[in-house]
Motif scaffolding. Structure first.
Motif, PDB file in Angstrom:
ATOM      1  N   PHE A   1       0.797  -1.229   0.000  1.00 41.28           N
ATOM      2  CA  PHE A   1       0.000   0.000   0.000  1.00 41.28           C
ATOM      3  C   PHE A   1       0.831   1.281   0.000  1.00 41.28           C
ATOM      4  O   PHE A   1       0.279   2.365  -0.148  1.00 41.28           O
ATOM      5  N   ARG A   2       2.141   1.178   0.158  1.00 41.19           N
ATOM      6  CA  ARG A   2       2.951   2.383   0.317  1.00 41.19           C
ATOM      7  C   ARG A   2       2.943   3.282  -0.916  1.00 41.19           C
ATOM      8  O   ARG A   2       2.997   4.507  -0.807  1.00 41.19           O
ATOM      9  N   ALA A   3       2.870   2.681  -2.101  1.00 40.18           N
ATOM     10  CA  ALA A   3       2.842   3.505  -3.311  1.00 40.18           C
ATOM     11  C   ALA A   3       1.463   4.113  -3.556  1.00 40.18           C
ATOM     12  O   ALA A   3       1.331   5.077  -4.309  1.00 40.18           O
ATOM     13  N   ALA A   4       0.445   3.566  -2.895  1.00 39.54           N
ATOM     14  CA  ALA A   4      -0.924   4.017  -3.147  1.00 39.54           C
ATOM     15  C   ALA A   4      -1.362   5.136  -2.218  1.00 39.54           C
ATOM     16  O   ALA A   4      -2.231   5.937  -2.569  1.00 39.54           O
ATOM     17  N   TRP A   5      -0.773   5.187  -1.026  1.00 40.67           N
ATOM     18  CA  TRP A   5      -1.296   6.101  -0.003  1.00 40.67           C
ATOM     19  C   TRP A   5      -0.124   6.741   0.740  1.00 40.67           C
ATOM     20  O   TRP A   5       0.845   6.053   1.070  1.00 40.67           O
ATOM     21  N   PRO A   6      -0.191   8.024   1.042  1.00 43.32           N
ATOM     22  CA  PRO A   6       0.957   8.690   1.662  1.00 43.32           C
ATOM     23  C   PRO A   6       1.223   8.287   3.109  1.00 43.32           C
ATOM     24  O   PRO A   6       2.341   8.431   3.598  1.00 43.32           O
ATOM     25  N   ASP A   7       0.201   7.793   3.806  1.00 45.64           N
ATOM     26  CA  ASP A   7       0.364   7.481   5.229  1.00 45.64           C
ATOM     27  C   ASP A   7      -0.249   6.114   5.500  1.00 45.64           C
ATOM     28  O   ASP A   7      -1.473   5.967   5.607  1.00 45.64           O
ATOM     29  N   VAL A   8       0.611   5.098   5.574  1.00 42.70           N
ATOM     30  CA  VAL A   8       0.187   3.717   5.813  1.00 42.70           C
ATOM     31  C   VAL A   8       0.975   3.180   6.996  1.00 42.70           C
ATOM     32  O   VAL A   8       2.207   3.128   6.957  1.00 42.70           O
ATOM     33  N   THR A   9       0.283   2.776   8.055  1.00 44.97           N
ATOM     34  CA  THR A   9       0.950   2.286   9.261  1.00 44.97           C
ATOM     35  C   THR A   9       0.104   1.185   9.890  1.00 44.97           C
ATOM     36  O   THR A   9      -1.085   1.058   9.583  1.00 44.97           O
ATOM     37  N   PRO A  10       0.685   0.384  10.788  1.00 46.01           N
ATOM     38  CA  PRO A  10      -0.156  -0.484  11.614  1.00 46.01           C
ATOM     39  C   PRO A  10      -1.118   0.371  12.433  1.00 46.01           C
ATOM     40  O   PRO A  10      -0.766   1.463  12.899  1.00 46.01           O
ATOM     41  N   GLY A  11      -2.348  -0.097  12.601  1.00 45.57           N
ATOM     42  CA  GLY A  11      -3.281   0.599  13.470  1.00 45.57           C
ATOM     43  C   GLY A  11      -2.821   0.519  14.913  1.00 45.57           C
ATOM     44  O   GLY A  11      -2.025  -0.353  15.280  1.00 45.57           O
ATOM     45  N   THR A  12      -3.302   1.428  15.723  1.00 44.29           N
ATOM     46  CA  THR A  12      -2.959   1.406  17.145  1.00 44.29           C
ATOM     47  C   THR A  12      -4.234   1.315  17.979  1.00 44.29           C
ATOM     48  O   THR A  12      -5.294   1.809  17.592  1.00 44.29           O
ATOM     49  N   ARG A  13      -4.105   0.663  19.114  1.00 43.52           N
ATOM     50  CA  ARG A  13      -5.177   0.583  20.103  1.00 43.52           C
ATOM     51  C   ARG A  13      -4.576   0.956  21.453  1.00 43.52           C
ATOM     52  O   ARG A  13      -3.635   0.295  21.903  1.00 43.52           O
ATOM     53  N   GLN A  14      -5.085   2.014  22.027  1.00 47.10           N
ATOM     54  CA  GLN A  14      -4.541   2.535  23.287  1.00 47.10           C
ATOM     55  C   GLN A  14      -3.030   2.740  23.182  1.00 47.10           C
ATOM     56  O   GLN A  14      -2.270   2.437  24.094  1.00 47.10           O
ATOM     57  N   GLY A  15      -2.630   3.225  22.006  1.00 45.46           N
ATOM     58  CA  GLY A  15      -1.231   3.549  21.766  1.00 45.46           C
ATOM     59  C   GLY A  15      -0.347   2.378  21.391  1.00 45.46           C
ATOM     60  O   GLY A  15       0.827   2.578  21.084  1.00 45.46           O
ATOM     61  N   ARG A  16      -0.870   1.164  21.376  1.00 45.85           N
ATOM     62  CA  ARG A  16      -0.069  -0.022  21.060  1.00 45.85           C
ATOM     63  C   ARG A  16      -0.335  -0.454  19.613  1.00 45.85           C
ATOM     64  O   ARG A  16      -1.486  -0.514  19.173  1.00 45.85           O
ATOM     65  N   GLN A  17       0.725  -0.765  18.873  1.00 43.18           N
ATOM     66  CA  GLN A  17       0.566  -1.172  17.480  1.00 43.18           C
ATOM     67  C   GLN A  17      -0.091  -2.539  17.375  1.00 43.18           C
ATOM     68  O   GLN A  17       0.318  -3.496  18.041  1.00 43.18           O
ATOM     69  N   MET A  18      -1.076  -2.638  16.496  1.00 40.47           N
ATOM     70  CA  MET A  18      -1.738  -3.902  16.224  1.00 40.47           C
ATOM     71  C   MET A  18      -0.811  -4.810  15.417  1.00 40.47           C
ATOM     72  O   MET A  18       0.079  -4.341  14.697  1.00 40.47           O
ATOM     73  N   HIS A  19      -1.035  -6.114  15.544  1.00 42.70           N
ATOM     74  CA  HIS A  19      -0.322  -7.072  14.697  1.00 42.70           C
ATOM     75  C   HIS A  19      -0.827  -6.923  13.264  1.00 42.70           C
ATOM     76  O   HIS A  19      -2.014  -6.700  13.031  1.00 42.70           O
ATOM     77  N   VAL A  20       0.074  -7.056  12.309  1.00 42.62           N
ATOM     78  CA  VAL A  20      -0.286  -6.966  10.885  1.00 42.62           C
ATOM     79  C   VAL A  20       0.266  -8.182  10.173  1.00 42.62           C
ATOM     80  O   VAL A  20       1.471  -8.461  10.247  1.00 42.62           O
ATOM     81  N   GLY A  21      -0.588  -8.911   9.477  1.00 46.85           N
ATOM     82  CA  GLY A  21      -0.155 -10.031   8.655  1.00 46.85           C
ATOM     83  C   GLY A  21      -0.403 -11.374   9.304  1.00 46.85           C
ATOM     84  O   GLY A  21       0.385 -11.816  10.130  1.00 46.85           O
ATOM     85  N   ILE A  22      -1.488 -12.009   8.936  1.00 46.74           N
ATOM     86  CA  ILE A  22      -1.803 -13.343   9.425  1.00 46.74           C
ATOM     87  C   ILE A  22      -1.710 -14.322   8.263  1.00 46.74           C
ATOM     88  O   ILE A  22      -2.176 -14.036   7.152  1.00 46.74           O
ATOM     89  N   VAL A  23      -1.060 -15.450   8.497  1.00 42.73           N
ATOM     90  CA  VAL A  23      -1.001 -16.525   7.504  1.00 42.73           C
ATOM     91  C   VAL A  23      -2.171 -17.457   7.771  1.00 42.73           C
ATOM     92  O   VAL A  23      -2.386 -17.885   8.912  1.00 42.73           O
ATOM     93  N   ARG A  24      -2.941 -17.751   6.728  1.00 46.30           N
ATOM     94  CA  ARG A  24      -4.098 -18.643   6.898  1.00 46.30           C
ATOM     95  C   ARG A  24      -4.077 -19.731   5.827  1.00 46.30           C
ATOM     96  O   ARG A  24      -3.802 -19.458   4.657  1.00 46.30           O
ATOM     97  N   GLU A  25      -4.363 -20.945   6.247  1.00 47.11           N
ATOM     98  CA  GLU A  25      -4.513 -22.055   5.309  1.00 47.11           C
ATOM     99  C   GLU A  25      -5.974 -22.483   5.326  1.00 47.11           C
ATOM    100  O   GLU A  25      -6.451 -23.097   6.284  1.00 47.11           O
ATOM    101  N   ILE A  26      -6.668 -22.141   4.256  1.00 49.79           N
ATOM    102  CA  ILE A  26      -8.103 -22.413   4.151  1.00 49.79           C
ATOM    103  C   ILE A  26      -8.294 -23.448   3.046  1.00 49.79           C
ATOM    104  O   ILE A  26      -8.343 -23.114   1.862  1.00 49.79           O
ATOM    105  N   ASN A  27      -8.364 -24.709   3.432  1.00 39.59           N
ATOM    106  CA  ASN A  27      -8.502 -25.791   2.457  1.00 39.59           C
ATOM    107  C   ASN A  27      -9.927 -26.314   2.358  1.00 39.59           C
ATOM    108  O   ASN A  27     -10.356 -26.749   1.289  1.00 39.59           O
ATOM    109  N   ALA A  28     -10.654 -26.291   3.460  1.00 40.42           N
ATOM    110  CA  ALA A  28     -11.999 -26.870   3.484  1.00 40.42           C
ATOM    111  C   ALA A  28     -13.096 -25.815   3.369  1.00 40.42           C
ATOM    112  O   ALA A  28     -14.273 -26.128   3.511  1.00 40.42           O
ATOM    113  N   GLY A  29     -12.717 -24.580   3.106  1.00 34.10           N
ATOM    114  CA  GLY A  29     -13.696 -23.521   2.906  1.00 34.10           C
ATOM    115  C   GLY A  29     -14.029 -22.772   4.183  1.00 34.10           C
ATOM    116  O   GLY A  29     -13.534 -23.092   5.273  1.00 34.10           O
ATOM    117  N   LEU A  30     -14.866 -21.746   4.036  1.00 34.97           N
ATOM    118  CA  LEU A  30     -15.307 -20.915   5.151  1.00 34.97           C
ATOM    119  C   LEU A  30     -16.821 -20.814   5.165  1.00 34.97           C
ATOM    120  O   LEU A  30     -17.484 -20.983   4.137  1.00 34.97           O
TER     121      LEU A  30
END
Length: 266
Positions: free
Chosen positions: A118-147
């Motif tokens: 997203f860095r080339a698309a938007w001038p300000d891209v960062t992890p979100g914060t909650r009560q001043g703490r940075q949220m985790h960004v990037g989850i690996v998911r293996e979805i084989n049987a559907g959702l």
């Protein structure tokens, strides 16, 4: 399933060479339904990531709520939600994921892969914060049987605000690092939650019976290796089962905030 008698010409998927400001703005404004970026990651980088993940200790979503089983690496906010609040153990899981990924010998963490898209698309891209703490960004998911058919909307799911900033539009982003030879399609419906939909919620689950989208226009999109995929998850959506092989992605949520920046979280 009933088919729509009329279709919305704005409910379409577009292809881009990279994610652009117009893509993000178009999704937030409802002018498009999804953005596909073929080859966002090279096949070689995808293979390196999946090879490294063979040595990673994968977790699973809460199986009392998420079924069929979905394997993951890294925390998902909804596994750490208590009513409309985020439990403290989210931060412990985030720290463990960061440390675990650092042992895999890869140059880029999931956080950097997501932010870089997203860095080339938007001038300000960062992890979100909650009560001043940075949220985790990037989850690996293996979805084989559907959702299950579901929607994602932090404004509805969390009392007050999930993030310190007000989220005015929420998007979902995935990079596919392994795709099955058949199946694994994402289906997206032009249909958002309504109060009466709760009558169609699956008992014990997080999702809804597919009839919740009866008569709604839909898009069925089969992932390709290395593709980036961005869409509005407030629309009902699902993943079809893979007929063979594995479907592995790295992803996050993207919030357009009232401050005009993009805040990412997982």
């Amino acid at each position: 399933m009933r088919q729509p008698s009329r279709t919305d010409p704005l409910f379409v998927a577009v292809e881009s060479e990279k994610i652009t400001r117009a893509d993000v703005a178009g999704l937030a404004a409802g002018r498009i339904a999804a953005v596909r970026v073929p080859g966002l990651l090279s096949a070689a980088r995808c293979h390196a990531i999946t090879a490294a993940l063979a040595d990673a200790e994968m977790d699973r979503y809460d199986e009392s709520r998420v079924f069929p089983v979905v394997a993951k690496f890294g925390p998902a906010i909804n596994d750490h939600r208590n009513g409309g609040d985020l439990r403290e153990d989210y931060w412990e899981a985030a720290d463990a994921a960061e440390k675990g990924w650092s042992t895999l010998g890869l140059p880029d963490a999931p956080r950097e892969l997501c932010l870089a898209a997203f860095r080339a698309a938007w001038p300000d891209v960062t992890p979100g914060t909650r009560q001043g703490r940075q949220m985790h960004v990037g989850i690996v998911r293996e979805i084989n049987a559907g959702l299950q058919v579901h929607f994602d909307d932090a404004v509805r799911e969390y009392a007050g605000r999930l993030l310190d900033a007000e989220v005015v539009a929420q998007l979902a982003f995935n990079i596919y690092v392994q795709v099955p030879p058949g199946g694994g399609e994402t289906v997206l419906w032009r249909r958002r939650w309504q109060p009466s939909d709760e009558d169609l919620r699956i008992p014990g689950g997080y999702g809804y019976r597919e009839s919740v989208a009866d008569g709604a226009q839909s898009l069925t999109l089969r992932p390709t290796l290395g593709e980036g995929f961005l869409f509005d998850p407030r629309h009902y959506h699902t993943v079809r089962p893979a007929t063979d092989g594995r479907r592995i992605s790295i992803g996050c949520f993207v919030g357009l905030t009232d401050e005009g920046r993009l805040a990412l979280w997982s």
